[in-house]
Structures are given as C-alpha cells and as structure tokens.
Design a protein around this motif. Structure first.
Motif, PDB file in Angstrom:
ATOM      1  N   PHE A 197     -63.995  18.339  24.829  1.00  0.00           N
ATOM      2  CA  PHE A 197     -64.680  18.578  23.560  1.00  0.00           C
ATOM      3  C   PHE A 197     -64.660  20.078  23.283  1.00  0.00           C
ATOM      4  N   LEU A 198     -64.513  20.440  22.007  1.00  0.00           N
ATOM      5  CA  LEU A 198     -64.615  21.827  21.589  1.00  0.00           C
ATOM      6  C   LEU A 198     -65.608  21.935  20.441  1.00  0.00           C
ATOM      7  N   ALA A 199     -66.392  23.010  20.483  1.00  0.00           N
ATOM      8  CA  ALA A 199     -67.328  23.293  19.399  1.00  0.00           C
ATOM      9  C   ALA A 199     -66.731  24.363  18.499  1.00  0.00           C
ATOM     10  N   PRO A 200     -66.760  24.184  17.184  1.00  0.00           N
ATOM     11  CA  PRO A 200     -66.257  25.228  16.289  1.00  0.00           C
ATOM     12  C   PRO A 200     -67.128  26.476  16.365  1.00  0.00           C
ATOM     13  N   GLU A 201     -66.548  27.605  16.027  1.00  0.00           N
ATOM     14  CA  GLU A 201     -67.280  28.868  16.125  1.00  0.00           C
ATOM     15  C   GLU A 201     -68.522  28.880  15.239  1.00  0.00           C
ATOM     16  N   ASP A 202     -68.499  28.132  14.121  1.00  0.00           N
ATOM     17  CA  ASP A 202     -69.622  28.166  13.176  1.00  0.00           C
ATOM     18  C   ASP A 202     -70.548  26.963  13.324  1.00  0.00           C
ATOM     19  N   LEU A 203     -70.567  26.348  14.495  1.00  0.00           N
ATOM     20  CA  LEU A 203     -71.361  25.133  14.664  1.00  0.00           C
ATOM     21  C   LEU A 203     -72.838  25.365  14.346  1.00  0.00           C
ATOM     22  N   ASP A 204     -73.379  26.499  14.801  1.00  0.00           N
ATOM     23  CA  ASP A 204     -74.803  26.758  14.595  1.00  0.00           C
ATOM     24  C   ASP A 204     -75.133  27.079  13.139  1.00  0.00           C
ATOM     25  N   ALA A 205     -74.195  27.724  12.443  1.00  0.00           N
ATOM     26  CA  ALA A 205     -74.486  28.193  11.091  1.00  0.00           C
ATOM     27  C   ALA A 205     -74.049  27.217  10.004  1.00  0.00           C
ATOM     28  N   ASN A 206     -73.111  26.327  10.308  1.00  0.00           N
ATOM     29  CA  ASN A 206     -72.540  25.447   9.284  1.00  0.00           C
ATOM     30  C   ASN A 206     -73.041  24.020   9.498  1.00  0.00           C
ATOM     31  N   PRO A 207     -73.877  23.499   8.615  1.00  0.00           N
ATOM     32  CA  PRO A 207     -74.425  22.151   8.821  1.00  0.00           C
ATOM     33  C   PRO A 207     -73.382  21.052   8.745  1.00  0.00           C
ATOM     34  N   THR A 208     -72.202  21.345   8.181  1.00  0.00           N
ATOM     35  CA  THR A 208     -71.162  20.311   8.091  1.00  0.00           C
ATOM     36  C   THR A 208     -70.152  20.393   9.240  1.00  0.00           C
ATOM     37  N   ALA A 209     -70.287  21.404  10.075  1.00  0.00           N
ATOM     38  CA  ALA A 209     -69.336  21.570  11.181  1.00  0.00           C
ATOM     39  C   ALA A 209     -69.515  20.446  12.198  1.00  0.00           C
ATOM     40  N   ARG A 210     -68.415  20.033  12.810  1.00  0.00           N
ATOM     41  CA  ARG A 210     -68.449  18.950  13.798  1.00  0.00           C
ATOM     42  C   ARG A 210     -67.693  19.364  15.054  1.00  0.00           C
ATOM     43  N   LEU A 211     -68.035  18.726  16.140  1.00  0.00           N
ATOM     44  CA  LEU A 211     -67.255  18.893  17.363  1.00  0.00           C
ATOM     45  C   LEU A 211     -65.876  18.273  17.187  1.00  0.00           C
ATOM     46  N   ALA A 212     -64.920  18.743  17.964  1.00  0.00           N
ATOM     47  CA  ALA A 212     -63.587  18.144  18.014  1.00  0.00           C
ATOM     48  C   ALA A 212     -63.317  17.718  19.454  1.00  0.00           C
ATOM     49  N   ALA A 213     -62.408  16.787  19.625  1.00  0.00           N
ATOM     50  CA  ALA A 213     -61.999  16.367  20.965  1.00  0.00           C
ATOM     51  C   ALA A 213     -60.481  16.369  21.028  1.00  0.00           C
ATOM     52  N   TYR A 214     -59.944  16.907  22.116  1.00  0.00           N
ATOM     53  CA  TYR A 214     -58.510  16.948  22.364  1.00  0.00           C
ATOM     54  C   TYR A 214     -58.261  16.057  23.571  1.00  0.00           C
ATOM     55  N   VAL A 215     -57.424  15.039  23.393  1.00  0.00           N
ATOM     56  CA  VAL A 215     -57.377  13.940  24.351  1.00  0.00           C
ATOM     57  C   VAL A 215     -55.936  13.610  24.742  1.00  0.00           C
ATOM     58  N   VAL A 216     -55.746  13.410  26.054  1.00  0.00           N
ATOM     59  CA  VAL A 216     -54.492  12.893  26.584  1.00  0.00           C
ATOM     60  C   VAL A 216     -54.717  11.420  26.907  1.00  0.00           C
ATOM     61  N   ALA A 217     -54.151  10.550  26.094  1.00  0.00           N
ATOM     62  CA  ALA A 217     -54.327   9.101  26.274  1.00  0.00           C
ATOM     63  C   ALA A 217     -53.168   8.387  25.589  1.00  0.00           C
ATOM     64  N   PRO A 218     -52.032   8.262  26.269  1.00  0.00           N
ATOM     65  CA  PRO A 218     -50.823   7.724  25.633  1.00  0.00           C
ATOM     66  C   PRO A 218     -50.969   6.329  25.062  1.00  0.00           C
ATOM     67  N   THR A 219     -51.874   5.517  25.588  1.00  0.00           N
ATOM     68  CA  THR A 219     -51.989   4.124  25.144  1.00  0.00           C
ATOM     69  C   THR A 219     -53.086   3.912  24.108  1.00  0.00           C
ATOM     70  N   LEU A 220     -53.799   4.987  23.730  1.00  0.00           N
ATOM     71  CA  LEU A 220     -54.931   4.843  22.820  1.00  0.00           C
ATOM     72  C   LEU A 220     -54.668   5.565  21.505  1.00  0.00           C
ATOM     73  N   THR A 221     -55.482   5.236  20.509  1.00  0.00           N
ATOM     74  CA  THR A 221     -55.467   5.915  19.213  1.00  0.00           C
ATOM     75  C   THR A 221     -56.789   6.656  19.035  1.00  0.00           C
TER      76      THR A 221
END
Length: 446
Positions: free
Chosen positions: A367-391
């Motif tokens: 999981f990664l948090a955007p730099e503006d997570l605290d200040a931007n109410p619309t900001a969301r976490l992102a996830a970078y995933v290695v999973a060849p069989t999943l979407t």
C-alpha cells in the motif's frame, strides 16, 4: 562486560560448513590471522564477501587489525563510493567480485591453530545502516559488547546455547544486513552453532544445504523468501527464524506444516538497525512479543517507548507505536510514520500490507499513501500488487470485509514485481519512483 573474546568456542568445535568441509574454531582463527596479516592499512572495511565463511573471516581479520566493518546490503558502485567518501580510509574486501573502490581479496588460508583475542566491550566493531525504507540510510555504530550480548541472548531465546546439540544455521539473508549479521555472523562466534557458507537464495540451494547439514537445521530468512521456499517444496528444516517484515500467520502456519512436517516452530525476530534484535514470538501463537533476557522497555512520553539494550550507551527510541502489557510483553500498533488516518479512523500501512499478502493468489504487494493524504479529503491509498492470476476487481473484493472502506485502495495497480532489495525491503526512493511511474502503467484499475 570486560573485554569479551572474539571467539567463544572450543578449538575443536565446528564453526562453519563449506560444502562437505567442516571448519573448526581453531582452523577459523588461523584463517583470521592469515588474512589480518595481508589486509591493507585502513580505518574501515566494506565487507562485500558473498561467501558467508569468507565474510566471517574478513570480519575477524578487520577486528584483529582494529578496523571497523561497514555493513551495507547495498553493494552498488554508487553506494560503495558514497561510503568511501563518508569514511576516508575505507577499502573493500571481496571474494572475487569487482569493486568501485580499492579492494583486498579474502581467502588467505592459515596453518595450524590460530590464537583467540579479546576486544574491549566499548570498541566500535561495526557500523550498520538502515535500509532507507523511511529515507536516506542512517549510520549506527555497534560496540563489541552490545553485539556479544545480543548474540548470547538470541542463542538462549532460540535454544541454540547447548554445546551438545550443535545446530547448523542456513541463512538466505545477506551477511551485511544487520539481521543477517546478527544471526549468521555473530551467533557462530558466541554460541555453539555452525554456519553454512552458501549460497542460499533459490529454493534448490536451500534444499541442498538442508540435506547436507547434520543435526538440527535452522533457517534464517524473510517472509518474501519464505513464501518461495514453501512453494518450492523445501523440507527437513528444524526451525525457521524470520524478520525484516511482518509475517502473515497463514504463511507461518504453511511453513510449519511444509518445511518441517508440522512439528517445527516458525519464529519472528523484532528489532532494528539502531538497537539490534530485542524480542521474538512464534507467529501462529499470537501478536505478543517477548523481550530477550536483559532488555527492557521504558515509556518516554505519550507515544514514545525506548528500549534499554545491554551494551548500548543510551536508551533507543522505538520507531513503532507499542502497547505494553503488565507481563512485560508488548504488541506492535504500527510505525509512528506508518499510521494513516481517514474519516476519524487509523490504520497501519504495515498492517494493510499484511492483509494484502494473505489474499490467495497475491505473491507480493504494498500500500502507498499519497503525499497529500492528510490535506486532501478526496485522496485515497493505492496498492501495487503482484498477482498474475487476479484482477484489480478481485483484489478489491477480497479486501472488503478485511479492511475498512476508507482504506480500500484506489487504484489497484498490477505489476510484474516490486523493487525490493536483497532482504525484501523497499526503499523510500523506490517507493517514490513507483508512485511516479505506475499509475499510468497498463494493467491498473480500481
């Protein structure tokens, strides 16, 4: 502690296994003396030996010459030059690889039996560096007395202190990483264990080392490597020690069942470069950590807890938020810089990563948090995933119910691999690069 000896082993005790060869403590000391006589003058040595036995000989030879060993898992030419600039008088010690700075070659073999030597407890034996996962690597000096105390405490905790029941330690982590240094370099110097010289990165290499080692086989590894070893069908292990990242209970249970037929313990170490290892737990038995003998924790304020570690001159503040229990054990609540807050709720990124890793089909993820997570109410976490069989949609569906809605990642980005280093960590620089490059990559989704 008054000037503990470099080697706390009987002369005939087996200290290392190099293929079929068993190297005794006396022979090891002879090798140390022979290499020490060949080393150039210098203040610091950057030990780059890939062969774990040669790395250990090099460490001893440097101590015999009064030189400080720099422990850096990053062997890149850029890092070599940076360390040489930071520590004038530094040279590299190698077992064959080319270096970017002046180097000496390990492998001077001694004859007969070498002589043990005492080292002042306060002497600076090594300098460890943080991984850079929270910024630039920071240096931490390691007094010899603290290293000895830590090795002996770990040996007692893991049942490796009985001279009549010598175990072989098989490490998949670099000897130059603080965790690998403590478990595969300091342990054989101060406890009745032998190290296997390696290499042990691929499952087949680990399987060969396990098959060749007599008696108990203790595997020192990381969660990422442990997953590959379970998938690779490695067996015959007597115990597993894991560190560098949180270990999912499901993976620990799978390792206990497959690597040792359901009868071995999978144990985690808690520690940091700043203080070394200070506690352990058996992952399948719960979240509580038990401190090593001689270590204590002390609350320094509303959120800061410090560790008092034998051999270190001052208390070391923990980078984690912890919950102290009356029985002296503790639970981790997340790193102070790792806590994210959304909608009045709090979560630890490390905890979210562990949930992500437990999804069937996920090989790796963060999981990664955007730099503006605290200040931007619309900001969301992102996830970078290695999973060849999943979407991405399948991953989000699996996270629902395990993660509160405000922490569900948007987007989920599918990648072939994550930029982890040799012990499975991702540096802050790599994370920043990932954040910049991957949202536009193909395969991303919400």
């Amino acid at each position: 502690m008054d000037s503990p000896f470099f080697l706390n082993r009987a002369p005939g005790a087996v200290l290392a296994r190099r293929g079929a060869e068993a190297v005794t403590a006396a022979r090891f000391l002879a090798d140390v003396a022979a290499l020490a006589a060949r080393l150039p003058d210098g203040v610091c040595v950057l030990n780059l030996c890939a062969d774990r036995y040669l790395a250990l000989v090099g460490f001893g030879a440097a101590l015999a010459r009064g030189q400080v060993t720099l422990l850096s898992a990053d062997r890149s030419p850029h890092r070599q030059r940076a360390l040489a600039a930071l520590y004038p008088g530094t040279y590299a010690l190698t077992d064959g690889a080319e270096t970017a700075i002046p180097a000496a070659v390990a492998g001077a073999w001694g004859e007969g039996e070498g002589t043990n030597f005492a080292i002042p407890a306060e002497a600076k034996a090594a300098i460890g560096f943080t991984s850079g996962s929270t910024g630039e690597p920071a240096a931490h000096a390691k007094p010899w007395g603290a290293l000895v105390a830590g090795a002996r405490a770990a040996a007692r905790r893991f049942g490796l202190d009985d001279p009549a029941d010598t175990a072989t330690v098989i490490g998949t982590v670099p000897a130059a990483h603080m965790y690998g240094f403590e478990t595969t370099m300091m342990l054989p110097l101060q406890a009745p264990v032998a190290i296997h010289s390696g290499p042990h990165f691929y499952p087949v290499e680990v399987a060969e080392a396990v098959a060749a080692a007599p008696g108990r086989r203790v595997l020192v590894t990381t969660p990422l490597q442990l997953r590959a070893l379970v998938a690779g069908g490695v067996s015959g292990v007597s115990a597993v020690i894991s560190a560098t990242a949180p270990l999912a209970p499901s993976l620990a249970a799978a390792a206990e069942a497959s690597l040792g037929g359901g009868v071995i313990p999978v144990l985690e170490i808690y520690g940091a470069t700043e203080m070394g290892s200070i506690a352990s737990r058996r992952t399948v038995e719960g979240e509580a950590w038990t401190l090593y003998n001689g270590v204590s924790l002390r609350a320094e304020g509303e959120e800061v807890v410090s560790a008092l570690v034998p051999g270190l001159p001052a208390p070391v503040p923990l980078s984690d938020l912890v919950e102290l229990a009356p029985d002296g054990r503790f639970r981790l609540l997340g790193r102070r810089g790792d806590i994210v807050k959304r909608g009045g709720r709090r979560a630890s990124l490390a905890g979210l990563n562990r949930v992500l890793s437990e999804i069937e089909g996920v090989e790796d993820g963060v999981f990664l948090a955007p730099e503006d997570l605290d200040a931007n109410p619309t900001a969301r976490l992102a996830a970078y995933v290695v999973a060849p069989t999943l979407t991405p949609a399948r991953i989000l569906l699996a996270l629902r119910g395990r993660v509160e809605d405000v922490f569900l990642p948007r987007p989920v980005v599918m990648v072939e691999r994550l930029p982890r280093d040799a012990v499975g960590k991702i540096t802050r620089r790599s994370l920043d690069s990932l954040r910049e490059r991957l949202p536009q990559a193909s395969g991303s989704g919400t």
